[in-house]
Design an enzyme around this catalytic site. Structure first.
Site, short mmCIF file in Angstrom:
data_model
loop_
_atom_site.label_atom_id
_atom_site.label_comp_id
_atom_site.label_asym_id
_atom_site.label_seq_id
_atom_site.Cartn_x
_atom_site.Cartn_y
_atom_site.Cartn_z
N SER A 282 7.79 -4.61 15.12
CA SER A 282 7.62 -4.62 13.50
C SER A 282 8.40 -3.41 13.18
O SER A 282 8.42 -2.35 13.65
CB SER A 282 6.16 -4.49 13.27
OG SER A 282 5.52 -5.55 13.50
N ARG B 274 1.03 -1.01 -0.14
CA ARG B 274 -0.24 0.03 0.12
C ARG B 274 0.80 1.11 -0.05
O ARG B 274 0.19 2.41 -0.33
CB ARG B 274 -1.13 0.03 1.20
CG ARG B 274 -2.20 -1.00 1.07
CD ARG B 274 -3.12 -1.07 2.04
NE ARG B 274 -2.60 -1.55 3.37
CZ ARG B 274 -3.10 -1.13 4.54
NH1 ARG B 274 -4.06 -0.34 4.47
NH2 ARG B 274 -2.65 -1.76 5.62
N GLY C 180 3.85 -14.99 6.62
CA GLY C 180 2.89 -14.56 7.64
C GLY C 180 3.82 -14.28 8.93
O GLY C 180 5.11 -14.74 8.93
N TYR D 198 31.35 33.92 -4.72
CA TYR D 198 31.85 32.60 -4.62
C TYR D 198 33.20 32.55 -3.96
O TYR D 198 34.21 33.25 -4.31
CB TYR D 198 31.77 31.97 -5.97
CG TYR D 198 32.28 30.44 -5.66
CD1 TYR D 198 31.73 29.69 -4.75
CD2 TYR D 198 33.22 29.98 -6.41
CE1 TYR D 198 32.18 28.33 -4.74
CE2 TYR D 198 33.72 28.64 -6.30
CZ TYR D 198 33.14 27.96 -5.36
OH TYR D 198 33.60 26.45 -5.39
N GLY E 11 38.43 46.51 -8.77
CA GLY E 11 37.54 46.13 -9.20
C GLY E 11 37.76 45.59 -10.74
O GLY E 11 38.49 46.35 -11.55
N ARG F 150 43.16 45.16 -16.09
CA ARG F 150 42.12 45.18 -16.66
C ARG F 150 42.52 46.19 -17.83
O ARG F 150 43.52 47.05 -17.68
CB ARG F 150 40.54 45.82 -16.20
CG ARG F 150 41.03 47.22 -15.36
CD ARG F 150 39.81 47.36 -14.21
NE ARG F 150 40.15 48.66 -13.85
CZ ARG F 150 39.70 49.07 -12.71
NH1 ARG F 150 39.33 48.27 -11.72
NH2 ARG F 150 40.03 50.32 -12.04
N GLN G 146 13.67 -14.29 5.13
CA GLN G 146 12.19 -14.93 5.14
C GLN G 146 11.63 -14.88 3.50
O GLN G 146 11.25 -13.93 3.15
CB GLN G 146 11.09 -14.30 5.88
CG GLN G 146 9.72 -14.85 5.98
CD GLN G 146 8.79 -14.34 6.56
OE1 GLN G 146 8.89 -13.01 6.67
NE2 GLN G 146 7.40 -14.83 6.99
N ASN H 147 1.39 2.02 6.96
CA ASN H 147 1.02 1.13 5.83
C ASN H 147 0.73 1.90 4.41
O ASN H 147 0.84 1.50 3.32
CB ASN H 147 -0.26 0.26 6.05
CG ASN H 147 -0.13 -0.46 7.28
OD1 ASN H 147 0.67 -1.51 7.23
ND2 ASN H 147 -1.04 -0.09 8.51
C1 UD1 Z 1 -0.33 -7.66 12.73
C2 UD1 Z 1 -0.86 -8.55 13.66
C3 UD1 Z 1 -2.17 -7.89 14.22
C4 UD1 Z 1 -1.77 -6.53 14.78
C5 UD1 Z 1 -0.96 -5.74 13.77
C6 UD1 Z 1 -0.45 -4.28 14.53
C7 UD1 Z 1 -0.38 -10.83 12.89
C8 UD1 Z 1 -1.06 -12.20 11.96
N1 UD1 Z 1 -1.30 -9.85 12.95
O1 UD1 Z 1 -1.25 -7.55 11.55
O2 UD1 Z 1 -2.57 -8.69 15.17
O3 UD1 Z 1 -3.03 -5.74 15.12
O4 UD1 Z 1 0.06 -6.46 13.16
O5 UD1 Z 1 0.16 -3.44 13.51
O6 UD1 Z 1 0.79 -10.99 13.40
N2 UD1 Z 1 6.04 -9.26 8.17
C9 UD1 Z 1 6.88 -10.29 7.96
N3 UD1 Z 1 6.80 -11.37 7.21
C10 UD1 Z 1 5.40 -11.85 6.96
C11 UD1 Z 1 4.48 -10.98 7.19
C12 UD1 Z 1 4.80 -9.77 7.98
O7 UD1 Z 1 8.15 -9.93 8.22
O8 UD1 Z 1 5.38 -12.84 6.22
C13 UD1 Z 1 6.14 -8.13 8.89
C14 UD1 Z 1 5.71 -6.94 7.99
O9 UD1 Z 1 7.04 -6.40 7.14
C15 UD1 Z 1 5.31 -6.08 9.36
C16 UD1 Z 1 5.04 -6.81 10.35
O10 UD1 Z 1 5.58 -8.04 9.97
O11 UD1 Z 1 6.55 -5.22 9.65
C17 UD1 Z 1 3.44 -6.95 10.43
O12 UD1 Z 1 3.02 -7.35 9.19
P1 UD1 Z 1 1.53 -7.00 8.73
O13 UD1 Z 1 1.36 -7.77 7.66
O14 UD1 Z 1 1.65 -5.33 8.55
O15 UD1 Z 1 0.50 -7.39 9.65
P2 UD1 Z 1 -0.89 -6.83 10.20
O16 UD1 Z 1 -1.77 -7.09 8.97
O17 UD1 Z 1 -0.66 -5.36 10.23
CA CA Z 2 0.96 -3.57 9.63
#
Ligand code: UD1
Ligand code: CA
Length: 479
Positions: free
Chosen positions: A113, A24, A91, A390, A447, A464, A86, A247
């Protein structure tokens, strides 16, 4: 004895999840490298981890991994910073599974995060304290708009009554998996938790992806804790800024304003007089001594220090510079020391519309006026270059007057050369000093002179064409 060792604070290891794509943001830059207050989002998170004395900091990278790793290399001096890749990103639980092998069993793990940049060190310390004695501590907040967040499910019914709502935490349900009534819950998970590494590792092996998004949810560990009889504590805070995630560009811009307002309030608090705390941007560290005044719309970048009584006029950009006591920076001035730095000496006056570049070193009571550019040059006490000039690669003595429109020709197309101007020299208007060249102390340059040979002290130099006036000359007439 046993009780005591259980309550003892374990070393803290931090995991920062930063592998997500950040779709996003609609940007080719990995989300966690977008800048807030002049620094990458994830760098703020690393700062917080360092502030709580993390033993290890594991950053989970995936999308744009090599860019993120390159940007962060060497950014956490003193901490043990490592990366866990990763690929693909399945997730948040899957992210932690990749980090797990780097986490010692004896520690407390704090999960952060990379896109939640303003988490406070005090908050993290309090959260960690809640996780002692084998507990899972979740950072939560109540919000008017819980959309998108994981909801905190408590024992006494999901729609716990307004007020205390103190039923035990049993699980987190993600937005997309939540029922209609669960979506009404206004207590949400911030994305930050603290728990013993051993418990985390055990629970990570039990995750599955049977949910609305087909992802491995880290938040499922809360349900496992409940099943296993491990106490879950929700550490609820009121400060939404600390848990605000980025986001979208709009959220990034809103958080930037929140951060800048905090920085402005801190400056006001220490006595800096800001014309308007909503119209200043500090994208680095700004250190101010007493009685500093800053007019509207100024931007400070990198490391800037302002001495006592310094005044900065409206619409200035000041980066990587030290402005000494009593100096005045007039409006619309641009100062950027980059790596070499800039120094403006005490009681100097710079601007309006001046430009100081890397290596500009002004002594005390120097005047630099409008449309004057100074680069890699030292100016002695009381030297003046007031208009349209300058000075590059120059050593300028005390009390020199450097005339309007004069320049140092410091670059021969291949190499740069130095110009030395002795004390008390007067350089007239529109002169060209072709470096390498020295103007001897006390000398005068007429000058319009192009100086290509060094001059002796105390001499008048003019180069000059001699002026001729024709008395009987007739202007051409229109035919
Ligand atoms: C997550 C939480 C949610 C919480 C929210 C707060 C989970 C399942 N949900 O949701 O409960 O309210 O954060 O902001 O954890 N990331 C990875 N690898 C992945 C997926 C995500 O490193 O495979 C990282 C993202 O870069 C990000 C963070 O984890 O920095 C959170 O991921 P995001 O997808 O934003 O989770 P939310 O849906 O916001
Ligand atoms: Ca998030």
């Amino acid at each position: 004895m046993k009780q005591q060792s259980q309550d003892h604070q374990e070393p803290v290891d931090v995991v920062i999840m930063a592998a997500g794509k950040g779709t996003r943001m609609k940007s080719s830059l990995p989300k966690v490298l977008h800048r807030l207050g002049g620094r990458a989002l994830v760098s703020h998170v690393i700062d917080a981890a360092m502030a709580i004395g993390a033993r290890n900091i594991v950053v989970v990278t995936g999308h744009g991994a090599s860019d993120v790793e390159a940007a962060l290399a060497g950014s956490a001096p003193g901490a043990h910073l490592r990366f866990a890749r990763q690929v693909p990103q399945l997730g948040t639980g899957h992210a932690l599974q990749q980090a797990a092998p780097l986490l010692p069993d004896d520690g407390t793990v704090v999960v952060l995060s990379g896109d939640v940049p303003l988490i406070g060190a005090d908050t993290l310390r309090a959260l960690v304290a809640q996780s002692v004695a084998r507990r899972l501590a979740l950072l939560t907040i109540r919000t008017n708009d819980p959309t998108g967040y994981g909801r905190i499910l408590r024992a006494r019914g999901p729609q716990y009554p307004d007020g205390d709502g103190d039923g035990e935490v049993q699980a987190i349900v993600e937005q997309k998996d939540a029922t209609e009534s669960q979506r009404e819950i206004d207590e949400v998970y911030s994305g930050v938790m603290a728990l013993p590494a051993r418990l985390l590792k055990g629970w990570l092996t039990r995750l599955d992806n049977k949910n609305a998004q087909g992802e491995y949810y880290l938040t499922d560990v809360v349900g496992f804790a409940t099943i296993d009889g491990v106490p879950v504590v929700a550490h609820r805070i009121d400060d939404a800024v600390q848990v605000a995630g980025v986001n979208t560009p709009a959220q990034l811009a809103a958080l930037e304003r929140a951060l800048q307002r905090r920085r402005a309030d801190a400056l006001l608090e220490q006595g800096v007089r800001l014309a308007d705390p909503t119209r200043i941007d500090v994208r680095g560290t700004l250190v101010c001594e007493s009685d500093v005044e800053i007019d509207i719309n100024c931007i400070f970048e990198g490391a800037v220090s302002l001495g006592a009584g310094v005044r900065v006029g409206a619409h200035c950009i000041v980066a990587n510079a030290r402005i000494e006591t009593g100096a005045v920076i007039e409006p619309f001035t641009h100062i950027d020391g980059e790596k070499a730095g800039v120094t403006v000496g005490a009681s100097s006056r710079v601007g309006p519309f001046a430009r100081l570049r890397p290596g500009a070193r002004l002594g005390p009571e120097v005047h630099i006026g409008n449309f004057v550019e100074v680069k890699n040059s030292t100016l002695g006490a009381g030297a003046k270059a007031n208009h349209l000039a300058y000075l590059g690669d120059a050593t300028v003595g005390a009390r020199v007057n450097y005339g309007a429109g004069s320049i140092t020709a410091n670059y021969d197309g291949a190499n740069k050369h130095r110009t030395v101007i002795g004390d008390d020299v007067h350089v007239g208007s529109n002169c060209v000093l072709v470096a390498p060249v020295t103007i001897g102390a006390g000398g005068t340059v007429g000058g319009g002179t192009t100086v290509s040979k060094s001059t002796a002290p105390g001499t008048l130099t003019i180069a000059r064409a001699r002026q001729i006036s024709y008395a009987d000359w007739q202007r051409p007439k229109k035919v």
